[in-house]
Design a protein around this motif. Structure first.
Motif, mmCIF file in Angstrom:
data_model
loop_
_atom_site.group_PDB
_atom_site.id
_atom_site.type_symbol
_atom_site.label_atom_id
_atom_site.label_comp_id
_atom_site.label_asym_id
_atom_site.label_seq_id
_atom_site.Cartn_x
_atom_site.Cartn_y
_atom_site.Cartn_z
ATOM 1 N N ARG A 4 3.408 -19.478 -9.497
ATOM 2 C CA ARG A 4 3.836 -18.099 -9.258
ATOM 3 C C ARG A 4 2.612 -17.212 -8.979
ATOM 4 N NH1 ARG A 4 6.758 -17.264 -14.831
ATOM 5 N NH2 ARG A 4 4.673 -17.995 -15.399
ATOM 6 N N ALA A 5 2.500 -16.751 -7.760
ATOM 7 C CA ALA A 5 1.321 -15.983 -7.354
ATOM 8 C C ALA A 5 1.747 -14.808 -6.480
ATOM 9 C CB ALA A 5 0.332 -16.866 -6.611
ATOM 10 N N GLU A 6 1.039 -13.687 -6.629
ATOM 11 C CA GLU A 6 1.256 -12.492 -5.811
ATOM 12 C C GLU A 6 -0.088 -11.877 -5.481
ATOM 13 O OE1 GLU A 6 3.017 -10.908 -4.020
ATOM 14 O OE2 GLU A 6 5.129 -11.275 -4.416
ATOM 15 N N ARG A 7 -0.056 -10.904 -4.561
ATOM 16 C CA ARG A 7 -1.291 -10.246 -4.154
ATOM 17 C C ARG A 7 -1.016 -8.785 -3.853
ATOM 18 N NH1 ARG A 7 2.702 -11.945 -0.848
ATOM 19 N NH2 ARG A 7 2.235 -11.793 1.370
ATOM 20 N N ILE A 8 -2.046 -7.962 -4.062
ATOM 21 C CA ILE A 8 -1.983 -6.535 -3.778
ATOM 22 C C ILE A 8 -3.250 -6.163 -3.016
ATOM 23 C CG2 ILE A 8 -1.887 -4.205 -4.752
ATOM 24 C CD1 ILE A 8 -0.537 -5.370 -7.219
ATOM 25 N N HIS A 9 -3.059 -5.694 -1.778
ATOM 26 C CA HIS A 9 -4.192 -5.266 -0.961
ATOM 27 C C HIS A 9 -3.697 -4.272 0.082
ATOM 28 C CE1 HIS A 9 -2.678 -7.904 2.197
ATOM 29 N NE2 HIS A 9 -2.744 -8.947 1.379
ATOM 30 N N SER A 10 -4.592 -3.744 0.886
ATOM 31 C CA SER A 10 -4.260 -2.672 1.824
ATOM 32 C C SER A 10 -3.291 -3.113 2.915
ATOM 33 C CB SER A 10 -5.548 -2.131 2.471
ATOM 34 O OG SER A 10 -6.237 -3.160 3.168
ATOM 35 N N GLY A 11 -3.147 -4.413 3.131
ATOM 36 C CA GLY A 11 -2.255 -4.895 4.176
ATOM 37 C C GLY A 11 -0.809 -5.025 3.743
ATOM 38 N N ARG A 12 -0.519 -4.736 2.485
ATOM 39 C CA ARG A 12 0.840 -4.890 1.978
ATOM 40 C C ARG A 12 1.537 -3.534 1.856
ATOM 41 N NH1 ARG A 12 2.823 -8.830 -2.153
ATOM 42 N NH2 ARG A 12 4.320 -9.033 -0.453
ATOM 43 N N ALA A 13 2.857 -3.551 2.052
ATOM 44 C CA ALA A 13 3.648 -2.325 1.917
ATOM 45 C C ALA A 13 3.661 -1.880 0.459
ATOM 46 C CB ALA A 13 5.080 -2.569 2.404
ATOM 47 N N ARG A 14 3.843 -0.573 0.248
ATOM 48 C CA ARG A 14 3.814 -0.027 -1.104
ATOM 49 C C ARG A 14 4.901 -0.641 -1.982
ATOM 50 N NH1 ARG A 14 3.402 6.375 -1.731
ATOM 51 N NH2 ARG A 14 1.453 5.816 -0.677
ATOM 52 N N LEU A 15 6.093 -0.846 -1.426
ATOM 53 C CA LEU A 15 7.186 -1.419 -2.218
ATOM 54 C C LEU A 15 6.852 -2.842 -2.660
ATOM 55 C CD1 LEU A 15 10.389 -0.168 -0.328
ATOM 56 C CD2 LEU A 15 9.501 0.607 -2.543
ATOM 57 N N ASP A 16 6.210 -3.623 -1.776
ATOM 58 C CA ASP A 16 5.821 -4.982 -2.138
ATOM 59 C C ASP A 16 4.772 -4.962 -3.252
ATOM 60 O OD1 ASP A 16 7.520 -6.088 -0.253
ATOM 61 O OD2 ASP A 16 5.980 -6.104 1.309
ATOM 62 N N ALA A 17 3.831 -4.024 -3.169
ATOM 63 C CA ALA A 17 2.803 -3.916 -4.205
ATOM 64 C C ALA A 17 3.429 -3.546 -5.547
ATOM 65 C CB ALA A 17 1.755 -2.883 -3.802
ATOM 66 N N ARG A 18 4.412 -2.627 -5.525
ATOM 67 C CA ARG A 18 5.074 -2.243 -6.774
ATOM 68 C C ARG A 18 5.844 -3.417 -7.366
ATOM 69 N NH1 ARG A 18 7.551 3.726 -5.160
ATOM 70 N NH2 ARG A 18 5.564 4.875 -5.313
ATOM 71 N N ALA A 19 6.479 -4.214 -6.515
ATOM 72 C CA ALA A 19 7.215 -5.381 -7.005
ATOM 73 C C ALA A 19 6.255 -6.370 -7.661
ATOM 74 C CB ALA A 19 7.966 -6.044 -5.857
ATOM 75 N N ALA A 20 5.066 -6.546 -7.065
ATOM 76 C CA ALA A 20 4.073 -7.432 -7.660
ATOM 77 C C ALA A 20 3.620 -6.916 -9.021
ATOM 78 C CB ALA A 20 2.876 -7.576 -6.714
ATOM 79 N N CYS A 21 3.461 -5.616 -9.143
ATOM 80 C CA CYS A 21 3.079 -5.022 -10.433
ATOM 81 C C CYS A 21 4.144 -5.274 -11.499
ATOM 82 C CB CYS A 21 2.840 -3.521 -10.273
ATOM 83 S SG CYS A 21 1.350 -3.091 -9.332
ATOM 84 N N ARG A 22 5.414 -5.153 -11.116
ATOM 85 C CA ARG A 22 6.496 -5.397 -12.082
ATOM 86 C C ARG A 22 6.474 -6.851 -12.564
ATOM 87 N NH1 ARG A 22 9.462 -1.949 -8.629
ATOM 88 N NH2 ARG A 22 10.353 -3.745 -7.518
#
Length: 605
Positions: free
Chosen positions: A101-119
């Motif tokens: 299970r892996a996720e990523r947060i960077h400038s190329g990702r949409a804000r909603l995707d980044a928030r989902a990764a944080c959750r």
């Protein structure tokens, strides 16, 4: 970018920790490897047990496993900081493909995707969360991460935190301030290109003084390094000749400018599938070139240094540089992309002294004199001023002002407030900036010394990175160890004048051993029998014949470190000086045999 998600994984919540003694089973069951690569087992045991580690291993040696396996073994979420979006995407995709299970947060990702990764992170539903270092400057983001402590913190490309590193990034300096929030998780800092000085700075910046330092694997037995002095006008022919043999491909050719990248790719594309790659191309086009090279549709990519990070094409046979690199660290990282499958590969560097003069020009442009930065510092104050107003007060042209202002910001002398307003920073910027300028100058001296070196290329590279235990065994494959196997570099018998100078050098050292090479030139060529370049070739021949050895030395003058080399006679040199034996081989004109013309090959653009 591909869609990746950990939602399909059968595991929910934190995984159970795995004992250190069961790491081998985890390696086989999760990653499908029967055994560890050299040094990996030691690193994985230390990190799993909770030790801070600084790991310096070359590109392709398997550094990623050294945090991925311990992260899974410790149970919970591993936080990975990486400055490279493409590499981050590749690593997340590879982990997800293994059911991790892996996720990523960077400038190329949409804000909603980044928030989902944080959750997912806060819910404990991730094994790995990759983030870009600049995320640490986003308000409340570090505090969010601290709400659920990671079990391991991995800092990839750790040399970016050091101002002495070849790819220093100011955003990485935030790590030292933010890491205490995320402790007590152990830290593993990973890099392929850290000299001893950079290693010390990484440890200091991350505040991990008790870390285990593992400096391993810089010797590449499968890689032959060849360095040839060649006029720029002849280099395209040399590249074409080198790659004409099918077994020398796939290949990466590094060119210094976008224009040269395009021109050389077009030329090579007439013979085999080739494409250019540089930062001026649209992202989608760069992605297509990279994917085509990975698949094997392209045999050659001609690129600026923008290409290669995150590439794991294991069968690259050749890496060619058509100009002098900016540092030994960047050069080693780039040639490390060849021969990852363990089969023979070659790295070829083509250069001449005009390349060095160009680097000196770039240095003067990118690192203005401290007095220039001082004019901007004096124009700033506690009250915010617009950049244009500051430039006018400092009386600088726009290009010089922008470069100097950026350096002032990096070294703490200026701070940006608002969209384009600036205020004065700390007064201690000058010492830090002056030290950085000297370091950049030293990097140019080091890469020039590598290019002009007269000892085994691999030994020189291993020694540069501080691996002293493995710095003396000659590789037997480079152009200096095995000159007959070189693709481009050639040697010939010495002329009468060259033999005379060789005997003069041996005689002068017999009278006073350990003379500086510059002084030795004045002593042995007072009649201008050879110019300085010819003398250097004779000295090079004596070293290759094991009659003379060279040692680096230095002295200080006006606050600057002046580096030079001393020459000493070997046992064979003492015998030759007595016997009057000046027969040596001299570097000859490189091989520039134009290849046969063939039907035009498809070039992927």
């Amino acid at each position: 970018m591909p869609t990746m998600s950990a939602s399909s994984a059968t595991v929910h919540g934190p995984r159970s920790p795995t004992p250190v003694e069961q790491l081998g089973s985890l390696l086989r069951e999760t990653f499908g490897f029967d055994r560890f690569r050299p040094y990996q087992a030691e690193v994985c045991r230390l990190v799993t047990a909770g030790n801070d580690v600084l790991l310096v291993m070359p590109t392709g040696a398997g550094k990623s496993l050294c945090y991925q396996l311990p992260g899974l073994a410790r149970g919970g979420t591993t936080l990975v900081l990486s400055p490279l979006i493409a590499l981050m995407e590749d690593q997340v995709a590879a982990l997800c493909a293994r059911g991790i299970r892996a996720e990523r947060i960077h400038s190329g990702r949409a804000r909603l995707d980044a928030r989902a990764a944080c959750r997912k992170y806060l819910d404990g539903d991730l094994d790995f969360l990759f983030i870009a270092p600049e995320r640490l400057s986003v308000p409340r983001f570090p505090e969010m991460l601290a709400k659920r402590k990671p079990v391991l913190i991995a800092i990839d490309e750790a040399h970016c935190i050091s101002q002495w590193g070849h790819d220093f990034r100011p955003d990485y300096r935030l790590l030292g301030e933010r890491l205490p929030l995320l402790r007590p998780a152990p830290v593993i800092a990973l890099t392929a290109t850290a000299t001893p000085r950079v290693q010390e700075d990484i440890v200091a910046q991350l505040e991990i003084p008790d870390s285990q330092r593992l400096i391993h694997g810089f010797r590449r037995d499968e890689l032959a390094v060849e360095i040839a002095e060649l006029r720029r006008a002849d280099r395209a022919v040399a590249v074409e000749a080198a790659l004409d043999e099918p077994s020398h491909r796939p290949a990466i050719v590094y060119a210094p400018t976008r224009k040269e990248t395009e021109a050389l790719a077009e030329r090579l594309g007439e013979r085999f599938p080739t494409a250019p790659y540089h930062a001026g191309m649209p992202n989608k086009m760069r992605d297509r070139v990279q994917a085509a090279f990975q698949r094997g549709d392209l045999e050659v990519v001609v690129a600026t240094i923008a290409f290669g990070m995150g590439i794991d094409k294991r069968n690259i046979r050749t890496v060619i540089h058509t100009a002098l690199p900016g540092s030994v660290e960047s050069y080693y990282q780039e040639i490390g992309r060849a021969g990852r499958d363990g089969e023979p590969a070659r790295a070829v560097l083509l250069w001449d002294w005009a390349d060095r003069r160009l680097h000196e020009l770039f240095f003067e442009t990118g690192y203005p004199e401290p007095t220039v930065l001082r004019r901007i510092f004096d124009a700033l104050g506690e009250r915010p001023r617009r950049a244009a107003e500051v430039r006018g007060a400092a009386r600088l042209d726009e290009a010089t002002f922008e470069r100097a202002l950026e350096q002032l910001r990096i070294h703490g002398g200026g701070r940006k407030v608002g969209e384009d307003d600036w205020v004065r920073g700390k007064d201690g910027w000058r010492d830090a900036y002056t030290a950085q300028r000297r370091h950049k100058q030293a990097q140019l001296e080091e890469v020039t010394a590598l290019a002009t070196g007269t000892t085994c290329r691999m030994c020189a590279l291993v020694r540069h990175f501080g691996d002293r235990d493995d710095a003396e065994r000659r590789c037997g494959r480079c152009d200096l160890c095995a000159p007959a196997e070189a693709w481009i570099r050639r040697f010939r018998a010495a002329t009468d004048s060259e033999r005379t100078v060789a005997l003069r050098i041996l005689g002068a050292l017999a009278e006073r051993d350990g003379q500086g090479t510059a002084q030795l030139f004045k002593v042995t060529c007072p009649d201008h029998r050879l110019d300085r370049r010819g003398y250097e070739r004779v000295l090079d021949g004596l070293v290759r014949a094991d009659r003379v050895r060279l040692e680096d030395d230095a002295f200080s003058k006006d606050g600057r470190t002046i580096r030079f080399r001393r020459a000493f006679l070997t046992d064979a040199g003492w015998i030759a000086s007595t016997a009057g034996d000046g027969d040596i081989e001299i570097a000859a004109e490189p091989r520039l045999t134009p290849p046969r013309r063939a039907p035009a090959a498809r070039s992927t653009r």
